[in-house]
Design an enzyme around this catalytic site. Structure first.
Site, PDB file in Angstrom:
ATOM      1  N   ASP A 102       0.828  -1.202   0.000  1.00 24.46           N
ATOM      2  CA  ASP A 102       0.000   0.000   0.000  1.00 24.46           C
ATOM      3  C   ASP A 102       0.869   1.263   0.000  1.00 24.46           C
ATOM      4  O   ASP A 102       0.356   2.376  -0.124  1.00 24.46           O
ATOM      5  CB  ASP A 102      -0.987   0.011   1.167  1.00 24.46           C
ATOM      6  CG  ASP A 102      -0.318  -0.028   2.538  1.00 24.46           C
ATOM      7  OD1 ASP A 102       0.927  -0.103   2.610  1.00 24.46           O
ATOM      8  OD2 ASP A 102      -1.050  -0.004   3.552  1.00 24.46           O
ATOM      9  N   SER A 103       2.184   1.073   0.065  1.00 21.80           N
ATOM     10  CA  SER A 103       3.119   2.187  -0.139  1.00 21.80           C
ATOM     11  C   SER A 103       2.956   2.808  -1.519  1.00 21.80           C
ATOM     12  O   SER A 103       3.422   3.927  -1.758  1.00 21.80           O
ATOM     13  CB  SER A 103       4.561   1.706   0.044  1.00 21.80           C
ATOM     14  OG  SER A 103       4.795   0.514  -0.682  1.00 21.80           O
TER      15      SER A 103
ATOM     16  N   ASP B 197      -0.908  -6.236  -0.153  1.00 21.38           N
ATOM     17  CA  ASP B 197      -1.262  -5.500   1.058  1.00 21.38           C
ATOM     18  C   ASP B 197      -2.768  -5.303   1.130  1.00 21.38           C
ATOM     19  O   ASP B 197      -3.408  -4.912   0.143  1.00 21.38           O
ATOM     20  CB  ASP B 197      -0.592  -4.122   1.051  1.00 21.38           C
ATOM     21  CG  ASP B 197       0.417  -3.962   2.168  1.00 21.38           C
ATOM     22  OD1 ASP B 197       0.285  -4.651   3.194  1.00 21.38           O
ATOM     23  OD2 ASP B 197       1.324  -3.129   2.025  1.00 21.38           O
TER      24      ASP B 197
ATOM     25  N   GLU C 170       9.066  -4.022  11.092  1.00 19.12           N
ATOM     26  CA  GLU C 170       9.480  -2.718  10.572  1.00 19.12           C
ATOM     27  C   GLU C 170       9.770  -1.740  11.702  1.00 19.12           C
ATOM     28  O   GLU C 170       9.059  -1.680  12.704  1.00 19.12           O
ATOM     29  CB  GLU C 170       8.399  -2.121   9.665  1.00 19.12           C
ATOM     30  CG  GLU C 170       8.781  -0.741   9.121  1.00 19.12           C
ATOM     31  CD  GLU C 170       7.827  -0.198   8.085  1.00 19.12           C
ATOM     32  OE1 GLU C 170       8.080   0.911   7.580  1.00 19.12           O
ATOM     33  OE2 GLU C 170       6.834  -0.867   7.760  1.00 19.12           O
TER      34      GLU C 170
END
Length: 291
Positions: free
Chosen positions: A60-61, A99, A198
């Protein structure tokens, strides 16, 4: 097993060795690092797949690096499906993970399952990724029961940017680190197939990695995870944003593209493009002009 599937799992001369979660599990046991990158379209996905990357994430980045938003939050399910389909058409070898965007699994378990099914059935994803800790255990268990592998995402979770007060490293205190480790164990027990870690201290990521049987894939979590992932646009300098500490740029696509575009503009303005060799001719039209 069909003949087609048999041929894509490594049997026979010249067969493609298809990456599965079993492949990643074998790599973890053999202490061989898992390689992962994001991709959002056919062209880049094909390059990433042909380079031998194990796992491709349609992240979704893309909301930020492809669509120009400030966060990942605005991207929709339909937009993520669109990009996942494009990537699916390019990928032959890598494990393809999609995602689940913000809002697609937050309202109810049933909605989360329905959206996950769309990613597998309509877009060809082989797994979905969701963010969050122990609160996601029921969803992970239900998805696993529905034969949909789940990659969980702990630590700095971009969909929680407002709650975290920005993109900040997580797990910096003993209590926070223990909570992350506890969440990781619970998600694994619920049926997670892999874990993205992350934005956390390397010591925390190393501890979680040593405790889990499933592979961990780090981004800003140090070198002790079972694998690493980066955003493709960060890797090649196409993100147009400050470089996070954990990013290493392996190329400068922005400079390459800029040079090519400027050269094209210059040649057009100077009438150097197209040349005679790049033009078509018709003898009939030439005779017409003489009449």
């Amino acid at each position: 097993m069909s003949i087609t599937n048999f041929r894509t799992t490594g049997a026979g001369s010249g067969a493609i060795s298809k990456v599965t979660f079993n492949t990643l599990q074998d790599k973890k046991r053999a202490h061989r690092p898992v390689t992962a990158l994001t991709a959002y379209d056919y062209a880049t996905a094909r390059l990433v797949d042909e380079a031998g990357v194990d796992l491709i994430l349609v992240g979704d980045s893309l909301a930020m690096v492809v669509m120009g938003y400030d966060t990942t939050l605005p991207v929709t399910v339909d937009e993520m499906l669109h990009h996942t389909r494009a990537v699916r058409r390019a990928v032959k070898r890598a494990l393809l993970v999609a995602d689940m965007p913000f809002g697609s699994y937050h309202n109810s378990i049933s909605e989360g399952i329905a959206n996950a099914v769309r990613f597998v059935k309509e877009a060809g994803a082989e797994a979905v990724k969701i963010e969050g800790g122990a609160v996601r255990c029921e969803l992970v268990e239900r998805l696993a029961g529905a034969e949909i592998p789940v990659v969980c995402h702990l630590g700095l979770t971009p969909q929680a940017v407002h709650r975290m007060g920005g993109y900040k490293v997580q797990g910096k205190t003993q209590a926070a680190a223990e909570e992350l480790a506890r969440d990781a164990r619970m998600l694994e027990a619920a049926g997670a197939s892999a874990m993205v870690l992350e934005g956390m201290p390397r010591e925390v990521a190393a501890q979680i990695t040593s405790e889990l049987r499933i592979p961990t894939i780090g981004i800003g979590a140090g070198p002790d995870c079972d694998g690493q992932i980066l955003v493709f646009h960060d890797l090649v300098n196409l993100s147009f944003s400050p470089t996070p500490k954990f990013v290493r740029r392996y190329g400068d696509a922005a400079a390459l593209f800029r040079s090519a575009i400027e050269g094209y503009v210059r040649d057009v303005e100077e009438r150097a493009f197209p040349s005679e060799a790049e033009s078509y001719h018709s003898p009939a039209v030439k005779e017409l002009h003489k009449a």
